[in-house]
Design a protein around this motif. Structure first.
Motif, PDB file in Angstrom:
ATOM      1  N   GLN A 116      22.631  45.045  32.485  1.00 27.20           N
ATOM      2  CA  GLN A 116      23.738  45.469  32.837  1.00 27.20           C
ATOM      3  C   GLN A 116      23.855  46.157  34.165  1.00 27.20           C
ATOM      4  O   GLN A 116      24.523  45.716  35.164  1.00 27.20           O
ATOM      5  N   PRO A 117      22.832  47.207  34.283  1.00 26.33           N
ATOM      6  CA  PRO A 117      22.820  47.679  35.620  1.00 26.33           C
ATOM      7  C   PRO A 117      22.542  46.615  36.900  1.00 26.33           C
ATOM      8  O   PRO A 117      22.855  47.164  38.055  1.00 26.33           O
ATOM      9  N   VAL A 123      25.507  47.766  42.544  1.00 26.54           N
ATOM     10  CA  VAL A 123      24.422  46.533  42.909  1.00 26.54           C
ATOM     11  C   VAL A 123      25.119  45.296  43.363  1.00 26.54           C
ATOM     12  O   VAL A 123      24.521  44.945  44.657  1.00 26.54           O
ATOM     13  N   ILE A 124      25.886  44.871  42.869  1.00 24.45           N
ATOM     14  CA  ILE A 124      26.724  43.481  43.219  1.00 24.45           C
ATOM     15  C   ILE A 124      27.295  43.851  44.883  1.00 24.45           C
ATOM     16  O   ILE A 124      26.875  42.542  45.656  1.00 24.45           O
ATOM     17  N   ASP A 130      25.277  36.046  47.733  1.00 21.22           N
ATOM     18  CA  ASP A 130      24.479  35.579  46.655  1.00 21.22           C
ATOM     19  C   ASP A 130      24.771  36.390  45.561  1.00 21.22           C
ATOM     20  O   ASP A 130      23.994  36.351  44.656  1.00 21.22           O
ATOM     21  N   LYS A 131      25.878  36.930  45.286  1.00 23.66           N
ATOM     22  CA  LYS A 131      26.083  38.199  44.040  1.00 23.66           C
ATOM     23  C   LYS A 131      26.183  37.169  42.761  1.00 23.66           C
ATOM     24  O   LYS A 131      25.510  37.769  41.885  1.00 23.66           O
ATOM     25  N   LEU A 132      26.729  35.991  42.784  1.00 23.17           N
ATOM     26  CA  LEU A 132      26.656  35.200  41.566  1.00 23.17           C
ATOM     27  C   LEU A 132      25.354  34.817  41.049  1.00 23.17           C
ATOM     28  O   LEU A 132      25.058  34.768  39.884  1.00 23.17           O
ATOM     29  N   SER A 217      33.100  41.183  41.315  1.00 23.73           N
ATOM     30  CA  SER A 217      32.479  42.352  42.154  1.00 23.73           C
ATOM     31  C   SER A 217      33.067  43.799  41.297  1.00 23.73           C
ATOM     32  O   SER A 217      32.133  44.657  41.584  1.00 23.73           O
ATOM     33  N   SER A 218      33.786  43.465  40.409  1.00 23.77           N
ATOM     34  CA  SER A 218      34.426  44.981  39.793  1.00 23.77           C
ATOM     35  C   SER A 218      33.627  44.980  38.396  1.00 23.77           C
ATOM     36  O   SER A 218      34.608  45.573  37.665  1.00 23.77           O
TER      37      SER A 218
END
Length: 220
Positions: A116-117, A123-124, A130-132, A217-218
């Protein structure tokens, strides 16, 4: 026996509806039959209400949740869950058997510290476009470890046939994986089976209300 009023007051959960960490605490309260009040901490509005000085006094890490209970303020969802398990009646969230209790903590930490972190809001936000792919990579990496562990520990639920803190951690993480980050959970049949079973339990059915526009992102 005289009880201080602070022990009679409802706990107050400061959290966000789409936060998996806040969701864990809500599940634990529901399983224990504990009434509580909620204060919304919007992780998106005005750059994030968790970053205000006012909220920092509740949780210096400026994350959700923070829980006011019995005259103290606790952060970190697993600490909150273990505290209410130790101080409130109702079904045990950690088994009495030491080996099973260690397995519950191992699975809980794998999710809460190892998966999870790496896909939470802070972090995202640093990853950019490239977050996905980033989130999918680390969720898959964690699930590839979790699946064989659960094959060894699971009965009806994560550890044996009683709901535990491990299950409380599993359901929000699978929701994040499948609904927010498009991870193929079919690759992990044990995780999928346990999650489906838990989603039939009333305490787990209250998924986050979609009161804000979807935004991967949330997540925290």
């Amino acid at each position: 026996m005289h009880l201080s009023l602070r022990y009679l007051a409802k706990p107050v959960l400061h959290g966000y509806f789409r936060s998996s960490c806040s969701w864990r605490v809500r599940i634990a309260f529901a399983l224990k039959g504990i009434e509580f009040d909620q204060v919304s901490v919007n992780l998106i509005k005005d750059g994030g209400e968790q970053l205000t000085e006012q909220y920092k006094t509740l949780n210096p890490m400026q994350q959700v949740p923070a829980v006011e209970i019995d005259g103290v303020t606790l952060s970190q969802s697993l600490a909150v869950i273990q505290y209410i398990d130790e101080t409130r009646p109702g079904p045990r969230l950690l088994p009495a058997d030491p080996k099973k209790r260690a397995q519950v903590r191992m699975i809980s930490d794998l999710i809460a510290s190892g998966i999870q972190p790496l896909q939470n809001l802070y972090v995202i936000q640093k990853i950019g476009s490239d977050k996905l792919q980033w989130a999918q990579h680390f969720i898959d990496r964690g699930f590839q470890a979790l699946e064989p562990i659960l094959k060894q520990t699971a009965g009806k639920y994560c550890v044996g046939d009683e709901i535990s803190m491990a299950d409380i951690c599993l359901v929000p993480q699978v929701y994040n994986a499948a609904e927010r980050f498009d991870v193929d959970v079919d690759q992990y049949p044990t995780i999928k089976r346990i999650n489906q079973t838990l989603n039939e339990v009333e305490a787990f059915k209250k998924v986050p209300e979609q009161s804000d526009p979807p935004n991967t992102s949330s997540v925290q």
